[in-house]
Design a protein around this motif. Sequence first.
Motif, PDB file in Angstrom:
ATOM      1  N   GLU A 128      47.436 -19.420 109.684  1.00  0.00           N
ATOM      2  CA  GLU A 128      47.994 -18.579 110.163  1.00  0.00           C
ATOM      3  C   GLU A 128      47.002 -17.226 110.249  1.00  0.00           C
ATOM      4  OE1 GLU A 128      50.261 -19.541 107.194  1.00  0.00           O
ATOM      5  OE2 GLU A 128      49.821 -21.048 108.461  1.00  0.00           O
ATOM      6  N   GLY A 129      47.639 -16.020 110.622  1.00  0.00           N
ATOM      7  CA  GLY A 129      46.725 -14.928 110.738  1.00  0.00           C
ATOM      8  C   GLY A 129      45.957 -14.789 111.847  1.00  0.00           C
ATOM      9  N   ALA A 130      46.504 -14.932 113.045  1.00  0.00           N
ATOM     10  CA  ALA A 130      46.074 -14.761 114.491  1.00  0.00           C
ATOM     11  C   ALA A 130      47.322 -14.329 115.411  1.00  0.00           C
ATOM     12  CB  ALA A 130      45.510 -15.951 115.091  1.00  0.00           C
ATOM     13  N   GLN A 131      46.769 -13.077 115.860  1.00  0.00           N
ATOM     14  CA  GLN A 131      48.141 -12.610 116.805  1.00  0.00           C
ATOM     15  C   GLN A 131      47.375 -11.897 118.465  1.00  0.00           C
ATOM     16  OE1 GLN A 131      49.301  -9.337 114.324  1.00  0.00           O
ATOM     17  NE2 GLN A 131      51.149 -10.477 113.621  1.00  0.00           N
ATOM     18  N   THR A 226      54.563 -18.097 115.352  1.00  0.00           N
ATOM     19  CA  THR A 226      55.743 -18.582 116.197  1.00  0.00           C
ATOM     20  C   THR A 226      55.648 -19.560 117.333  1.00  0.00           C
ATOM     21  OG1 THR A 226      55.511 -16.851 117.863  1.00  0.00           O
ATOM     22  CG2 THR A 226      56.632 -16.012 116.027  1.00  0.00           C
ATOM     23  N   LEU A 227      54.355 -20.122 117.388  1.00  0.00           N
ATOM     24  CA  LEU A 227      54.351 -21.225 118.241  1.00  0.00           C
ATOM     25  C   LEU A 227      54.096 -22.665 117.905  1.00  0.00           C
ATOM     26  CD1 LEU A 227      51.504 -19.505 120.411  1.00  0.00           C
ATOM     27  CD2 LEU A 227      53.962 -19.294 120.908  1.00  0.00           C
ATOM     28  N   GLY A 231      56.123 -22.302 111.260  1.00  0.00           N
ATOM     29  CA  GLY A 231      55.108 -21.483 111.455  1.00  0.00           C
ATOM     30  C   GLY A 231      53.768 -21.644 110.784  1.00  0.00           C
ATOM     31  N   LYS A 232      53.284 -22.833 110.459  1.00  0.00           N
ATOM     32  CA  LYS A 232      52.115 -23.370 109.861  1.00  0.00           C
ATOM     33  C   LYS A 232      51.288 -23.901 110.827  1.00  0.00           C
ATOM     34  CE  LYS A 232      53.836 -22.136 105.723  1.00  0.00           C
ATOM     35  NZ  LYS A 232      53.473 -20.925 104.929  1.00  0.00           N
ATOM     36  N   PHE A 233      49.794 -23.374 110.695  1.00  0.00           N
ATOM     37  CA  PHE A 233      49.002 -24.001 111.427  1.00  0.00           C
ATOM     38  C   PHE A 233      47.595 -23.436 110.643  1.00  0.00           C
ATOM     39  CE2 PHE A 233      49.347 -19.859 113.303  1.00  0.00           C
ATOM     40  CZ  PHE A 233      48.012 -19.364 113.695  1.00  0.00           C
TER      41      PHE A 233
END
Length: 364
Positions: A128-131, A226-227, A231-233
Amino acid sequence: MRTPTRRLAAAALALVATLALGACSRADEGSSSAPAGDAGATAPELRLGYFPNVTHAPAIVAVEDGLYTKELGATTLTTQNFNAGGEAVNALLGGSLDATFIGSGPAINAFAKSNGEAVRLIAGAVGEGAQLVVKPEITSPEQLKGRTIATPQKGNTQDIALKKWLPENGLAAGEGPDAVTIANLDNPRTFDAFRSGDVDGGWLPEPWSSRLVLDAGATVLVDEKTLWPDGKFPTTVVIVRTEFLKQYPGTVTALLRAHLAAIDEINSDPARAKTLVNQGLKKLTGNELPGPVIDRAFSNISIGPDPIASTFPQLAQDSVTAGITKEPTNLAGFADLTLLNAELAAAGKPPVDAAGLDKPGGTG
Protein backbone atom coordinates in the motif's frame (compact mmCIF):
# COMPACT_ATOMS: atom_id res chain seq x y z
CA MET A 1 28.41 -61.18 -12.21
CA ARG A 2 29.61 -57.58 -12.53
CA THR A 3 33.16 -56.75 -11.64
CA PRO A 4 33.89 -53.84 -9.25
CA THR A 5 35.27 -51.85 -12.20
CA ARG A 6 32.05 -52.27 -14.17
CA ARG A 7 29.95 -51.33 -11.16
CA LEU A 8 31.98 -48.16 -10.67
CA ALA A 9 31.64 -47.26 -14.33
CA ALA A 10 27.90 -47.78 -14.23
CA ALA A 11 27.60 -45.62 -11.13
CA ALA A 12 29.65 -42.89 -12.78
CA LEU A 13 27.44 -42.96 -15.86
CA ALA A 14 24.34 -42.73 -13.68
CA LEU A 15 25.78 -39.75 -11.84
CA VAL A 16 26.59 -37.97 -15.10
CA ALA A 17 23.07 -38.63 -16.37
CA THR A 18 21.56 -37.30 -13.15
CA LEU A 19 23.64 -34.14 -13.30
CA ALA A 20 22.80 -33.62 -16.96
CA LEU A 21 19.10 -34.06 -16.24
CA GLY A 22 19.33 -31.53 -13.41
CA ALA A 23 21.11 -29.07 -15.68
CA CYS A 24 18.46 -29.46 -18.36
CA SER A 25 15.74 -28.97 -15.79
CA ARG A 26 17.29 -25.71 -14.59
CA ALA A 27 17.73 -24.52 -18.15
CA ASP A 28 14.11 -25.31 -18.87
CA GLU A 29 13.15 -23.06 -15.95
CA GLY A 30 14.85 -20.15 -17.67
CA SER A 31 17.39 -19.61 -14.91
CA SER A 32 20.88 -18.23 -15.36
CA SER A 33 23.59 -20.48 -16.79
CA ALA A 34 25.94 -19.35 -14.02
CA PRO A 35 27.29 -22.18 -11.87
CA ALA A 36 25.42 -22.57 -8.59
CA GLY A 37 27.36 -21.76 -5.47
CA ASP A 38 27.20 -23.92 -2.36
CA ALA A 39 24.52 -22.96 0.16
CA GLY A 40 26.94 -20.84 2.18
CA ALA A 41 28.79 -19.17 -0.70
CA THR A 42 29.28 -15.45 -0.04
CA ALA A 43 30.18 -12.57 -2.32
CA PRO A 44 33.00 -10.11 -1.72
CA GLU A 45 30.51 -7.27 -2.30
CA LEU A 46 26.74 -6.76 -2.35
CA ARG A 47 25.54 -3.78 -4.41
CA LEU A 48 22.06 -2.95 -3.11
CA GLY A 49 19.58 -0.41 -4.42
CA TYR A 50 16.72 1.36 -2.65
CA PHE A 51 14.81 4.64 -2.83
CA PRO A 52 14.58 7.56 -0.36
CA ASN A 53 10.88 6.86 0.24
CA VAL A 54 8.93 5.70 3.29
CA THR A 55 7.79 2.80 1.08
CA HIS A 56 11.41 1.57 1.27
CA ALA A 57 11.50 1.77 5.07
CA PRO A 58 12.94 -1.76 5.67
CA ALA A 59 16.01 -0.94 3.57
CA ILE A 60 16.53 2.42 5.26
CA VAL A 61 16.16 0.95 8.75
CA ALA A 62 18.51 -1.94 7.95
CA VAL A 63 21.16 0.50 6.70
CA GLU A 64 20.78 2.98 9.55
CA ASP A 65 20.68 0.34 12.29
CA GLY A 66 23.65 -1.61 10.93
CA LEU A 67 21.62 -4.76 10.29
CA TYR A 68 23.15 -5.40 6.87
CA THR A 69 26.66 -4.93 8.22
CA LYS A 70 25.92 -7.34 11.06
CA GLU A 71 24.56 -10.10 8.83
CA LEU A 72 26.83 -9.70 5.80
CA GLY A 73 30.03 -10.19 7.78
CA ALA A 74 33.03 -9.94 5.45
CA THR A 75 30.86 -8.99 2.46
CA THR A 76 31.13 -5.27 1.69
CA LEU A 77 27.80 -3.46 1.31
CA THR A 78 27.60 -0.78 -1.39
CA THR A 79 24.29 1.07 -1.67
CA GLN A 80 22.81 3.02 -4.56
CA ASN A 81 19.72 5.23 -4.46
CA PHE A 82 17.15 5.79 -7.18
CA ASN A 83 14.09 7.98 -7.73
CA ALA A 84 12.03 5.34 -9.52
CA GLY A 85 12.05 1.75 -10.68
CA GLY A 86 13.18 2.24 -14.27
CA GLU A 87 16.58 3.50 -13.17
CA ALA A 88 17.05 0.55 -10.82
CA VAL A 89 16.04 -1.91 -13.55
CA ASN A 90 18.64 -0.48 -15.91
CA ALA A 91 21.33 -0.78 -13.24
CA LEU A 92 20.31 -4.34 -12.41
CA LEU A 93 20.16 -5.53 -16.01
CA GLY A 94 23.36 -3.64 -16.79
CA GLY A 95 25.19 -5.59 -14.08
CA SER A 96 26.04 -2.63 -11.86
CA LEU A 97 23.56 -3.72 -9.15
CA ASP A 98 23.06 -7.10 -7.47
CA ALA A 99 19.76 -6.62 -5.66
CA THR A 100 17.25 -3.86 -5.17
CA PHE A 101 14.11 -2.78 -3.40
CA ILE A 102 11.73 -1.84 -6.20
CA GLY A 103 8.10 -1.36 -7.17
CA SER A 104 6.06 -4.28 -8.41
CA GLY A 105 5.63 -2.85 -11.92
CA PRO A 106 9.35 -2.34 -12.65
CA ALA A 107 10.10 -5.74 -11.06
CA ILE A 108 7.83 -7.38 -13.64
CA ASN A 109 9.39 -5.24 -16.37
CA ALA A 110 12.90 -6.38 -15.42
CA PHE A 111 11.78 -10.01 -15.65
CA ALA A 112 10.08 -9.38 -19.01
CA LYS A 113 12.98 -7.43 -20.56
CA SER A 114 15.37 -10.29 -19.79
CA ASN A 115 12.98 -12.97 -21.09
CA GLY A 116 12.62 -14.35 -17.59
CA GLU A 117 16.34 -14.84 -17.18
CA ALA A 118 17.97 -12.04 -15.24
CA VAL A 119 16.03 -11.46 -12.02
CA ARG A 120 14.12 -13.27 -9.29
CA LEU A 121 11.62 -11.99 -6.75
CA ILE A 122 12.90 -13.04 -3.32
CA ALA A 123 10.76 -11.13 -0.80
CA GLY A 124 8.11 -8.54 -0.18
CA ALA A 125 8.80 -5.38 1.80
CA VAL A 126 6.01 -2.80 1.87
CA GLY A 127 2.38 -2.84 0.84
CA GLU A 128 0.00 0.00 0.00
CA GLY A 129 1.08 3.62 0.53
CA ALA A 130 0.14 5.21 -2.81
CA GLN A 131 -2.52 7.85 -3.45
CA LEU A 132 -3.81 10.17 -6.16
CA VAL A 133 -3.71 13.57 -4.49
CA VAL A 134 -5.05 16.68 -6.22
CA LYS A 135 -5.97 20.32 -5.84
CA PRO A 136 -8.86 20.76 -3.40
CA GLU A 137 -11.26 21.96 -6.10
CA ILE A 138 -10.98 18.61 -7.90
CA THR A 139 -13.55 16.34 -6.31
CA SER A 140 -14.38 13.85 -9.08
CA PRO A 141 -12.59 12.02 -11.90
CA GLU A 142 -14.50 14.08 -14.48
CA GLN A 143 -12.81 17.23 -13.21
CA LEU A 144 -9.39 15.88 -14.18
CA LYS A 145 -10.06 16.63 -17.85
CA GLY A 146 -7.60 19.22 -19.11
CA ARG A 147 -5.47 18.79 -16.00
CA THR A 148 -1.87 17.61 -15.51
CA ILE A 149 -1.14 14.76 -13.11
CA ALA A 150 2.39 13.70 -12.17
CA THR A 151 3.88 10.24 -11.63
CA PRO A 152 7.48 9.44 -10.61
CA GLN A 153 8.52 7.85 -13.92
CA LYS A 154 7.01 6.37 -17.06
CA GLY A 155 6.25 2.70 -16.44
CA ASN A 156 6.83 2.86 -12.70
CA THR A 157 4.28 1.34 -10.30
CA GLN A 158 2.29 4.53 -9.73
CA ASP A 159 2.42 5.48 -13.43
CA ILE A 160 0.87 2.12 -14.33
CA ALA A 161 -1.77 2.50 -11.63
CA LEU A 162 -2.82 5.92 -12.96
CA LYS A 163 -2.90 4.79 -16.59
CA LYS A 164 -5.07 1.83 -15.65
CA TRP A 165 -7.42 3.92 -13.52
CA LEU A 166 -8.03 6.66 -16.11
CA PRO A 167 -9.91 4.59 -18.74
CA GLU A 168 -11.81 2.79 -16.00
CA ASN A 169 -13.23 6.21 -15.13
CA GLY A 170 -13.96 7.36 -18.68
CA LEU A 171 -10.75 9.37 -19.01
CA ALA A 172 -7.95 9.30 -21.57
CA ALA A 173 -4.28 10.13 -21.14
CA GLY A 174 -3.04 12.75 -23.56
CA GLU A 175 -3.13 16.43 -24.46
CA GLY A 176 -6.11 18.71 -24.79
CA PRO A 177 -9.17 19.82 -22.82
CA ASP A 178 -10.79 16.38 -22.73
CA ALA A 179 -7.69 14.41 -21.73
CA VAL A 180 -5.42 14.08 -18.71
CA THR A 181 -1.80 15.04 -19.29
CA ILE A 182 0.66 12.81 -17.44
CA ALA A 183 3.94 14.41 -16.38
CA ASN A 184 6.76 12.11 -15.31
CA LEU A 185 8.70 14.00 -12.63
CA ASP A 186 11.06 13.18 -9.80
CA ASN A 187 9.09 13.22 -6.55
CA PRO A 188 10.73 16.40 -5.18
CA ARG A 189 10.01 18.17 -8.48
CA THR A 190 6.36 17.10 -8.27
CA PHE A 191 6.11 18.69 -4.83
CA ASP A 192 7.52 21.98 -6.15
CA ALA A 193 5.44 21.81 -9.34
CA PHE A 194 2.25 21.29 -7.35
CA ARG A 195 2.96 24.26 -5.09
CA SER A 196 3.71 26.47 -8.11
CA GLY A 197 0.57 25.32 -9.94
CA ASP A 198 2.39 23.59 -12.81
CA VAL A 199 0.71 20.26 -12.01
CA ASP A 200 -2.72 19.63 -10.56
CA GLY A 201 -1.85 16.53 -8.57
CA GLY A 202 0.09 13.28 -8.58
CA TRP A 203 -0.26 9.53 -8.11
CA LEU A 204 2.54 9.21 -5.61
CA PRO A 205 4.15 6.85 -3.08
CA GLU A 206 4.71 7.77 0.54
CA PRO A 207 5.89 10.12 1.88
CA TRP A 208 5.18 12.29 -1.17
CA SER A 209 1.41 11.91 -1.12
CA SER A 210 1.46 12.92 2.55
CA ARG A 211 3.77 15.84 1.82
CA LEU A 212 1.40 17.20 -0.82
CA VAL A 213 -1.58 16.78 1.52
CA LEU A 214 -0.04 18.21 4.70
CA ASP A 215 2.53 20.67 3.33
CA ALA A 216 0.92 21.80 0.07
CA GLY A 217 -2.82 21.61 0.65
CA ALA A 218 -3.72 18.67 -1.62
CA THR A 219 -6.65 16.35 -0.99
CA VAL A 220 -6.96 12.62 -1.66
CA LEU A 221 -9.03 11.73 -4.72
CA VAL A 222 -8.06 8.03 -4.77
CA ASP A 223 -6.35 5.87 -2.16
CA GLU A 224 -5.02 2.97 -4.23
CA LYS A 225 -5.75 0.44 -1.48
CA THR A 226 -9.47 0.94 -2.18
CA LEU A 227 -8.91 -0.54 -5.65
CA TRP A 228 -7.58 -3.91 -4.42
CA PRO A 229 -9.25 -6.88 -2.71
CA ASP A 230 -8.90 -6.54 1.06
CA GLY A 231 -7.01 -3.30 0.44
CA LYS A 232 -3.72 -5.17 -0.04
CA PHE A 233 -1.22 -4.81 -2.87
CA PRO A 234 2.60 -4.90 -3.11
CA THR A 235 4.22 -1.50 -3.41
CA THR A 236 7.83 -2.49 -2.77
CA VAL A 237 9.46 -5.90 -3.23
CA VAL A 238 13.02 -7.22 -3.27
CA ILE A 239 14.54 -8.67 -6.43
CA VAL A 240 18.01 -10.02 -7.11
CA ARG A 241 20.03 -10.89 -10.17
CA THR A 242 19.53 -14.60 -10.90
CA GLU A 243 23.25 -15.08 -11.45
CA PHE A 244 24.05 -13.53 -8.08
CA LEU A 245 21.43 -15.67 -6.34
CA LYS A 246 22.88 -18.84 -7.84
CA GLN A 247 26.51 -17.96 -7.14
CA TYR A 248 26.14 -16.46 -3.66
CA PRO A 249 23.12 -17.91 -1.84
CA GLY A 250 24.89 -17.30 1.47
CA THR A 251 24.98 -13.57 0.80
CA VAL A 252 21.34 -13.52 -0.29
CA THR A 253 20.42 -15.37 2.90
CA ALA A 254 22.28 -12.74 4.94
CA LEU A 255 20.45 -9.99 3.05
CA LEU A 256 17.12 -11.62 3.84
CA ARG A 257 18.03 -12.17 7.48
CA ALA A 258 18.77 -8.45 7.86
CA HIS A 259 15.58 -7.65 5.94
CA LEU A 260 13.46 -9.71 8.32
CA ALA A 261 15.18 -8.15 11.32
CA ALA A 262 14.38 -4.68 9.98
CA ILE A 263 10.73 -5.63 9.44
CA ASP A 264 10.51 -6.94 13.01
CA GLU A 265 12.06 -3.75 14.38
CA ILE A 266 9.67 -1.51 12.44
CA ASN A 267 6.59 -3.42 13.51
CA SER A 268 7.64 -3.77 17.15
CA ASP A 269 8.82 -0.17 17.66
CA PRO A 270 7.29 2.17 15.03
CA ALA A 271 8.43 5.30 16.87
CA ARG A 272 12.08 4.28 16.68
CA ALA A 273 11.61 3.15 13.09
CA LYS A 274 10.31 6.59 12.12
CA THR A 275 13.39 8.15 13.73
CA LEU A 276 15.70 5.85 11.78
CA VAL A 277 13.86 6.46 8.50
CA ASN A 278 14.02 10.22 9.02
CA GLN A 279 17.71 9.90 9.85
CA GLY A 280 18.28 7.99 6.63
CA LEU A 281 16.20 10.38 4.53
CA LYS A 282 18.19 13.34 5.81
CA LYS A 283 21.43 11.66 4.72
CA LEU A 284 20.01 10.83 1.30
CA THR A 285 18.07 14.00 0.53
CA GLY A 286 19.30 16.60 2.99
CA ASN A 287 15.85 16.90 4.55
CA GLU A 288 13.86 15.30 7.34
CA LEU A 289 10.10 14.81 7.25
CA PRO A 290 7.94 16.77 9.70
CA GLY A 291 6.40 14.59 12.38
CA PRO A 292 2.82 14.73 11.01
CA VAL A 293 4.04 13.78 7.53
CA ILE A 294 6.00 10.70 8.60
CA ASP A 295 3.15 9.69 10.94
CA ARG A 296 0.61 9.89 8.10
CA ALA A 297 2.95 8.08 5.71
CA PHE A 298 3.49 5.18 8.12
CA SER A 299 -0.25 4.92 8.78
CA ASN A 300 -0.82 4.29 5.07
CA ILE A 301 1.58 1.36 4.63
CA SER A 302 1.91 -2.22 5.80
CA ILE A 303 5.33 -3.79 6.27
CA GLY A 304 6.08 -7.49 5.89
CA PRO A 305 8.00 -10.07 3.85
CA ASP A 306 5.04 -11.37 1.84
CA PRO A 307 5.22 -10.07 -1.78
CA ILE A 308 1.52 -10.95 -2.23
CA ALA A 309 2.49 -13.01 -5.24
CA SER A 310 -1.13 -13.74 -6.12
CA THR A 311 -1.51 -10.11 -7.28
CA PHE A 312 1.28 -10.24 -9.85
CA PRO A 313 -0.73 -11.72 -12.74
CA GLN A 314 -3.14 -8.78 -12.36
CA LEU A 315 -0.23 -6.37 -12.13
CA ALA A 316 1.17 -7.84 -15.36
CA GLN A 317 -2.20 -7.32 -17.02
CA ASP A 318 -2.30 -3.75 -15.70
CA SER A 319 0.93 -3.01 -17.58
CA VAL A 320 -0.85 -3.98 -20.80
CA THR A 321 -3.88 -1.86 -19.94
CA ALA A 322 -1.55 1.05 -19.21
CA GLY A 323 0.18 0.64 -22.58
CA ILE A 324 3.55 -0.19 -21.02
CA THR A 325 3.73 -3.71 -22.48
CA LYS A 326 1.93 -5.28 -25.45
CA GLU A 327 0.97 -8.49 -23.70
CA PRO A 328 0.97 -9.81 -20.14
CA THR A 329 4.36 -11.04 -18.98
CA ASN A 330 4.57 -14.80 -18.47
CA LEU A 331 5.60 -14.89 -14.82
CA ALA A 332 6.54 -18.57 -14.64
CA GLY A 333 9.71 -18.85 -12.57
CA PHE A 334 9.63 -15.19 -11.48
CA ALA A 335 9.58 -15.91 -7.74
CA ASP A 336 12.16 -17.80 -5.73
CA LEU A 337 11.08 -17.64 -2.09
CA THR A 338 13.09 -20.68 -0.98
CA LEU A 339 15.67 -18.78 1.08
CA LEU A 340 13.06 -16.44 2.53
CA ASN A 341 10.85 -19.29 3.67
CA ALA A 342 13.85 -21.09 5.16
CA GLU A 343 14.61 -18.01 7.27
CA LEU A 344 10.95 -17.65 8.26
CA ALA A 345 10.85 -21.31 9.30
CA ALA A 346 14.01 -20.87 11.38
CA ALA A 347 12.29 -17.97 13.16
CA GLY A 348 9.17 -20.05 13.78
CA LYS A 349 7.08 -17.97 11.37
CA PRO A 350 4.72 -19.22 8.63
CA PRO A 351 5.94 -19.36 5.02
CA VAL A 352 4.79 -16.97 2.32
CA ASP A 353 3.05 -18.27 -0.78
CA ALA A 354 4.65 -17.98 -4.22
CA ALA A 355 1.19 -18.47 -5.81
CA GLY A 356 2.69 -20.69 -8.48
CA LEU A 357 5.19 -18.08 -9.70
CA ASP A 358 8.06 -20.30 -8.60
CA LYS A 359 7.19 -23.06 -11.06
CA PRO A 360 7.84 -23.43 -14.81
CA GLY A 361 4.57 -22.90 -16.59
CA GLY A 362 3.03 -21.45 -13.39
CA THR A 363 0.54 -18.65 -13.12
CA GLY A 364 1.23 -15.85 -15.55
